[in-house]
Design a protein around this motif. Structure first.
Motif, PDB file in Angstrom:
ATOM      1  N   GLY A 111     100.376 -44.768 -47.001  1.00 48.96           N
ATOM      2  CA  GLY A 111     100.997 -43.938 -45.997  1.00 48.96           C
ATOM      3  C   GLY A 111     100.505 -43.957 -44.643  1.00 48.96           C
ATOM      4  O   GLY A 111      99.370 -44.222 -44.375  1.00 48.96           O
ATOM      5  N   GLY A 112     101.249 -43.362 -43.869  1.00 44.87           N
ATOM      6  CA  GLY A 112     101.200 -43.192 -42.296  1.00 44.87           C
ATOM      7  C   GLY A 112      99.764 -42.553 -41.960  1.00 44.87           C
ATOM      8  O   GLY A 112      99.022 -42.978 -41.292  1.00 44.87           O
ATOM      9  N   LEU A 113      99.501 -41.283 -42.610  1.00 46.30           N
ATOM     10  CA  LEU A 113      98.447 -40.704 -42.306  1.00 46.30           C
ATOM     11  C   LEU A 113      97.333 -41.104 -43.215  1.00 46.30           C
ATOM     12  O   LEU A 113      96.292 -41.232 -42.506  1.00 46.30           O
ATOM     13  N   GLY A 114      97.424 -41.773 -44.280  1.00 44.42           N
ATOM     14  CA  GLY A 114      96.187 -42.365 -45.002  1.00 44.42           C
ATOM     15  C   GLY A 114      95.780 -43.437 -44.163  1.00 44.42           C
ATOM     16  O   GLY A 114      94.819 -43.703 -44.096  1.00 44.42           O
ATOM     17  N   ASN A 115      96.746 -44.282 -43.788  1.00 47.78           N
ATOM     18  CA  ASN A 115      96.111 -45.745 -42.973  1.00 47.78           C
ATOM     19  C   ASN A 115      95.448 -45.127 -41.768  1.00 47.78           C
ATOM     20  O   ASN A 115      94.383 -45.719 -41.289  1.00 47.78           O
ATOM     21  N   PHE A 116      96.104 -44.362 -40.948  1.00 42.35           N
ATOM     22  CA  PHE A 116      95.366 -43.703 -39.669  1.00 42.35           C
ATOM     23  C   PHE A 116      94.193 -43.000 -39.760  1.00 42.35           C
ATOM     24  O   PHE A 116      93.356 -43.384 -39.298  1.00 42.35           O
ATOM     25  N   GLY A 117      94.348 -42.231 -41.000  1.00 44.67           N
ATOM     26  CA  GLY A 117      92.899 -41.505 -41.163  1.00 44.67           C
ATOM     27  C   GLY A 117      91.881 -42.493 -41.553  1.00 44.67           C
ATOM     28  O   GLY A 117      90.531 -42.177 -41.142  1.00 44.67           O
ATOM     29  N   ALA A 118      92.046 -43.714 -42.298  1.00 36.07           N
ATOM     30  CA  ALA A 118      90.990 -44.412 -42.704  1.00 36.07           C
ATOM     31  C   ALA A 118      90.637 -45.504 -41.496  1.00 36.07           C
ATOM     32  O   ALA A 118      89.343 -45.673 -41.796  1.00 36.07           O
ATOM     33  N   ALA A 119      91.684 -45.589 -40.731  1.00 38.14           N
ATOM     34  CA  ALA A 119      91.073 -46.414 -39.616  1.00 38.14           C
ATOM     35  C   ALA A 119      90.215 -45.552 -38.616  1.00 38.14           C
ATOM     36  O   ALA A 119      89.059 -45.734 -38.188  1.00 38.14           O
ATOM     37  N   LEU A 120      90.456 -44.163 -38.466  1.00 44.63           N
ATOM     38  CA  LEU A 120      89.607 -43.263 -37.655  1.00 44.63           C
ATOM     39  C   LEU A 120      88.274 -42.974 -38.287  1.00 44.63           C
ATOM     40  O   LEU A 120      87.360 -42.977 -37.843  1.00 44.63           O
ATOM     41  N   LYS A 121      88.203 -42.884 -39.663  1.00 43.05           N
ATOM     42  CA  LYS A 121      87.054 -42.766 -40.301  1.00 43.05           C
ATOM     43  C   LYS A 121      86.301 -43.897 -40.236  1.00 43.05           C
ATOM     44  O   LYS A 121      84.867 -43.514 -39.872  1.00 43.05           O
ATOM     45  N   ALA A 122      86.503 -45.211 -40.215  1.00 47.04           N
ATOM     46  CA  ALA A 122      85.802 -46.290 -39.957  1.00 47.04           C
ATOM     47  C   ALA A 122      85.116 -46.394 -38.665  1.00 47.04           C
ATOM     48  O   ALA A 122      84.188 -46.699 -38.408  1.00 47.04           O
ATOM     49  N   LEU A 123      85.954 -45.694 -37.595  1.00 41.49           N
ATOM     50  CA  LEU A 123      85.641 -45.776 -36.084  1.00 41.49           C
ATOM     51  C   LEU A 123      84.618 -44.651 -35.911  1.00 41.49           C
ATOM     52  O   LEU A 123      84.216 -44.408 -34.791  1.00 41.49           O
ATOM     53  N   GLY A 124      84.465 -43.797 -36.938  1.00 39.31           N
ATOM     54  CA  GLY A 124      83.642 -42.322 -36.652  1.00 39.31           C
ATOM     55  C   GLY A 124      84.181 -41.408 -35.661  1.00 39.31           C
ATOM     56  O   GLY A 124      83.474 -40.809 -35.152  1.00 39.31           O
ATOM     57  N   ALA A 125      85.687 -41.482 -35.718  1.00 42.63           N
ATOM     58  CA  ALA A 125      86.356 -40.513 -34.889  1.00 42.63           C
ATOM     59  C   ALA A 125      86.159 -38.825 -35.558  1.00 42.63           C
ATOM     60  O   ALA A 125      86.099 -39.010 -36.692  1.00 42.63           O
ATOM     61  N   LYS A 126      86.379 -37.928 -34.568  1.00 47.69           N
ATOM     62  CA  LYS A 126      86.399 -36.625 -35.088  1.00 47.69           C
ATOM     63  C   LYS A 126      87.815 -36.569 -35.441  1.00 47.69           C
ATOM     64  O   LYS A 126      88.631 -36.940 -34.575  1.00 47.69           O
ATOM     65  N   GLN A 127      87.845 -36.103 -36.577  1.00 47.75           N
ATOM     66  CA  GLN A 127      89.568 -35.804 -37.186  1.00 47.75           C
ATOM     67  C   GLN A 127      89.566 -34.797 -38.135  1.00 47.75           C
ATOM     68  O   GLN A 127      88.504 -34.484 -38.832  1.00 47.75           O
ATOM     69  N   HIS A 128      90.892 -34.392 -38.205  1.00 50.68           N
ATOM     70  CA  HIS A 128      91.273 -33.071 -39.127  1.00 50.68           C
ATOM     71  C   HIS A 128      92.454 -33.681 -39.853  1.00 50.68           C
ATOM     72  O   HIS A 128      93.537 -33.606 -38.946  1.00 50.68           O
ATOM     73  N   MET A 129      92.360 -33.933 -40.957  1.00 44.14           N
ATOM     74  CA  MET A 129      93.572 -34.542 -41.861  1.00 44.14           C
ATOM     75  C   MET A 129      94.382 -33.367 -42.495  1.00 44.14           C
ATOM     76  O   MET A 129      93.641 -32.547 -43.113  1.00 44.14           O
ATOM     77  N   VAL A 130      95.666 -33.025 -41.968  1.00 41.49           N
ATOM     78  CA  VAL A 130      96.448 -32.127 -42.909  1.00 41.49           C
ATOM     79  C   VAL A 130      97.536 -32.676 -43.912  1.00 41.49           C
ATOM     80  O   VAL A 130      98.464 -33.292 -43.309  1.00 41.49           O
ATOM     81  N   VAL A 131      97.261 -32.539 -45.070  1.00 43.59           N
ATOM     82  CA  VAL A 131      97.919 -33.499 -45.925  1.00 43.59           C
ATOM     83  C   VAL A 131      97.653 -32.670 -47.259  1.00 43.59           C
ATOM     84  O   VAL A 131      96.953 -32.090 -47.688  1.00 43.59           O
TER      85      VAL A 131
END
Length: 354
Positions: free
Chosen positions: A57-77
């Motif tokens: 899914g679009g958010l899943g791929n995006f969130g997984a990529a950010l997680k690997a990069l160590g980004a600050k993120q907040h997933m609404v899903v």
């Protein structure tokens, strides 16, 4: 030479690196199998050598990529209330603690791979079909929006959210977020109804992230027509957005092109990529680009970051999202916020006009 196309600059974009990158959209389980050399006959069973189960899914791929990069993120899903939903949450740890569990099955996509690396996808509706604005607002309570980057992806795949998507985008924008939109490809094509929804969203969008096929679809033309007049086509799309907005076109092996503040910036793919699996390439690009934007990188550097992150991801099998140490040194430094440059002392729009 084509004329220089101008926006009337107003306040520009002011990302705050201390804020999270917020994502709102679709997540599902991808199960990839193949290679399929012929479509199985009804009533038969076929065994394939390759299989992989991963976040999709679009958010899943995006969130997984950010997680690997160590980004600050907040997933609404949301996810379904079943074993697949449990598995998806387990892939994100504490990032998934606030996810909405819907009383339905989790959306699953079966990807049948072919020898030419093309894929056929079979999906169930599942939890994405019940995701709505009430869930979004509940998961945003207490999240600081001012200076945050908020990406909405896959709106057309969430039928209950679709009627309220303009309101959600407006609320994010009014809260001070930098609003990014990835339309993805609408399942029914670029119909008049789809175009009407898009028109109602674009006033609230600061960064439009689309690929060349989507850009052509928005304009009602073919991809070759878009490629023949990229600058003119970008100007036509820019007329639909506010003056400070940035348009990013993801162009696969040709790199990426952006249009903002009267300037077109193109970055080619810097080296050959041994492509293994293109699924989620655009989402990985979004992760690199928006993380660089969050760090106040200039537009060219942000495009390079998107290309680098996507290129590393699509060259892996099984899928491995790159960490900072996997990226080129300068891109890694930008994403880590370690580059002391003018981009850290002036606004994003000023950088683009310098």
């Amino acid at each position: 030479m084509s004329p220089v196309l101008k926006f009337k600059s107003r306040s520009g974009l002011h990302p705050n690196p201390a804020r999270p990158i917020i994502s709102i959209g679709t997540i599902n389980v991808d199960q990839l199998m193949g290679p399929v050399t012929h479509w199985p006959d009804p009533g038969t069973e076929t065994v394939y050598p390759d299989y992989e189960m991963r976040v999709g899914g679009g958010l899943g791929n995006f969130g997984a990529a950010l997680k690997a990069l160590g980004a600050k993120q907040h997933m609404v899903v949301n996810v379904g209330d079943d074993a697949m939903g449990d598995w998806l949450q387990s892939q994100f740890g504490v990032l998934a603690d606030h996810w909405h569990r819907s009383q339905t099955v989790t959306s699953v996509t079966i990807g049948m791979t072919h020898a030419d690396k093309e894929r056929t996808f079979l999906s169930n509706e599942g939890h994405s079909s019940v995701f709505d604005a009430e869930m979004v607002r509940a998961m945003l309570v207490g999240t600081k929006l001012d200076g945050a980057i908020a990406l909405v992806v896959g709106s057309f795949l969430m039928p209950r959210l679709l009627p309220d998507c303009a309101d959600i985008l407006a609320e994010l924008h009014q809260g001070g977020a930098i609003v990014a939109l990835d339309t993805a490809w609408p399942t029914g094509g670029w119909s008049s109804g789809v175009q009407a929804h898009l028109e109602s969203w674009l006033d609230h969008v600061d960064v439009l992230l689309i690929n060349d096929a989507e850009a052509a679809g928005i304009l009602g033309i073919s991809v070759p027509e878009f490629d023949r007049d990229v600058e003119g086509c970008l100007a036509r799309i820019a007329d639909k957005l506010h003056d400070d907005a940035i348009i990013v076109i993801k162009r696969g092996a040709s790199g990426a092109t952006a249009f903002g503040h009267g300037t077109i910036t193109h970055v080619p793919v810097p080296e050959h990529v041994a492509v293994v699996d293109t699924v989620g390439a655009g989402d990985c690009f979004n992760a690199g680009f928006l993380m660089a934007l969050q760090q106040n990188a200039d537009l060219k550097s942000a495009l390079r970051a998107g290309i680098d992150v996507a290129g590393k991801a699509i060259a892996s099998q099984p899928r491995r999202y790159p960490e900072l140490s996997d990226l080129s040194t300068d891109v890694a430094a930008i994403l880590a916020g370690g580059v002391k440059s003018r981009a850290q002392t002036i606004t994003f729009d000023q950088m683009e006009n310098s």
